[in-house]
Design a protein around this motif. Sequence first.
Motif, PDB file in Angstrom:
ATOM      1  N   UNK A   4       0.772  -1.005   0.170  1.00 11.74           N
ATOM      2  CA  UNK A   4       0.079  -0.462   0.562  1.00 11.74           C
ATOM      3  C   UNK A   4       1.109   1.251  -0.403  1.00 11.74           C
ATOM      4  N   UNK A   5       0.018   2.388  -0.599  1.00 13.67           N
ATOM      5  CA  UNK A   5       0.740   3.347  -0.808  1.00 13.67           C
ATOM      6  C   UNK A   5       0.419   4.717   0.117  1.00 13.67           C
ATOM      7  N   UNK A   6       1.262   5.596   0.907  1.00 14.30           N
ATOM      8  CA  UNK A   6       1.132   6.684   2.087  1.00 14.30           C
ATOM      9  C   UNK A   6       1.303   7.813   1.070  1.00 14.30           C
ATOM     10  N   UNK A   7       0.736   9.560   0.889  1.00 15.91           N
ATOM     11  CA  UNK A   7       1.252   9.995   0.304  1.00 15.91           C
ATOM     12  C   UNK A   7       0.841  11.002   1.437  1.00 15.91           C
ATOM     13  N   UNK A   8       2.343  11.013   2.351  1.00 14.58           N
ATOM     14  CA  UNK A   8       2.302  12.743   3.412  1.00 14.58           C
ATOM     15  C   UNK A   8       2.792  13.797   3.245  1.00 14.58           C
ATOM     16  N   UNK A   9       2.259  14.980   4.085  1.00 17.72           N
ATOM     17  CA  UNK A   9       2.770  16.287   4.113  1.00 17.72           C
ATOM     18  C   UNK A   9       1.593  16.707   2.854  1.00 17.72           C
ATOM     19  N   UNK A  10       0.573  16.263   3.054  1.00 19.04           N
ATOM     20  CA  UNK A  10      -0.386  17.241   2.040  1.00 19.04           C
ATOM     21  C   UNK A  10      -1.067  18.888   2.568  1.00 19.04           C
ATOM     22  N   UNK A  11      -0.460  19.410   2.223  1.00 16.64           N
ATOM     23  CA  UNK A  11      -0.927  20.804   2.616  1.00 16.64           C
ATOM     24  C   UNK A  11      -2.219  21.596   1.494  1.00 16.64           C
ATOM     25  N   UNK A  12      -2.340  20.909  -0.357  1.00 19.74           N
ATOM     26  CA  UNK A  12      -3.370  21.571  -1.131  1.00 19.74           C
ATOM     27  C   UNK A  12      -4.281  20.796  -1.589  1.00 19.74           C
ATOM     28  N   UNK A  13      -5.514  21.453  -1.630  1.00 22.00           N
ATOM     29  CA  UNK A  13      -7.493  20.180  -2.323  1.00 22.00           C
ATOM     30  C   UNK A  13      -6.043  19.491  -3.662  1.00 22.00           C
ATOM     31  N   UNK A  14      -5.681  19.912  -4.613  1.00 22.93           N
ATOM     32  CA  UNK A  14      -5.423  19.914  -5.968  1.00 22.93           C
ATOM     33  C   UNK A  14      -4.281  18.473  -5.639  1.00 22.93           C
ATOM     34  N   UNK A  15      -3.564  19.292  -4.686  1.00 25.01           N
ATOM     35  CA  UNK A  15      -2.621  17.492  -4.299  1.00 25.01           C
ATOM     36  C   UNK A  15      -3.292  16.022  -3.738  1.00 25.01           C
ATOM     37  N   UNK A  16      -4.301  16.116  -3.008  1.00 20.51           N
ATOM     38  CA  UNK A  16      -5.486  15.643  -2.544  1.00 20.51           C
ATOM     39  C   UNK A  16      -6.077  14.937  -4.016  1.00 20.51           C
ATOM     40  N   UNK A  17      -6.368  15.033  -4.816  1.00 26.66           N
ATOM     41  CA  UNK A  17      -6.561  14.707  -5.589  1.00 26.66           C
ATOM     42  C   UNK A  17      -5.603  13.965  -6.162  1.00 26.66           C
ATOM     43  N   UNK A  18      -4.172  14.548  -6.536  1.00 30.32           N
ATOM     44  CA  UNK A  18      -3.580  13.969  -7.734  1.00 30.32           C
ATOM     45  C   UNK A  18      -3.648  12.774  -7.338  1.00 30.32           C
ATOM     46  N   UNK A  19      -2.958  12.900  -6.094  1.00 29.94           N
ATOM     47  CA  UNK A  19      -2.522  11.531  -5.076  1.00 29.94           C
ATOM     48  C   UNK A  19      -3.692  10.791  -5.079  1.00 29.94           C
TER      49      UNK A  19
END
Length: 209
Positions: A4-19
Amino acid sequence: MNTRVKICGLTRVEDIEAAVEAGADALGLVFYQPSPRSVVVSEAAELARHVPAFVSVVGLFVNPTAEEVREVLERVPLDLLQFHGDESAEFCSQFGRRWVKAIRVREQGQIEAAFKSFSEASGLLVDAWDPERYGGTGQSFNWDLIPSDRPMPLILAGGLSSDNVFRAVSQVRPWAVDVSGGVERSKGIKDIEKISDFIKEVHRVCKTD
């Protein structure tokens, strides 16, 4: 087994959506003010609104007070707590929420000891040792220190990027990998292409097995 993959340190909505679009299983929000990737509670609540069903929202804390954790939980729908400081197992267990403990690895036997000390955790995250920083170092560590006998899920972090995550997953066979700086343009600002490439490399291991 699919890692599984966790993307951490998100600060922007566009990065949430991209992940999410790239196939991330979990997204991390940092509640540690000294970090350049930290968010305040109001920002985190807004970011969490853009996370769809079946993608986990993880809150990362470093030596917080119990009151600080509870304040976040009142306003942000976290699925999992991730503790990166010197917290005890008793502290981590008091919030009625699943949790992961992170340790900074520098010597043989440390991971085995942590499995015993934090036996109630939902997973153990292993990261690189730094005497001054609780993660986010961008450095890897000696993966040979990771035991094959694991009584709980093991999450690999520390210096991962699309350049080395295929090798990391192939060698360590972790339950999950956790990345932040390796998929960024600058601290706190993710790179959509790097996120996509990272997740593709993780999934490529499963296809070659």
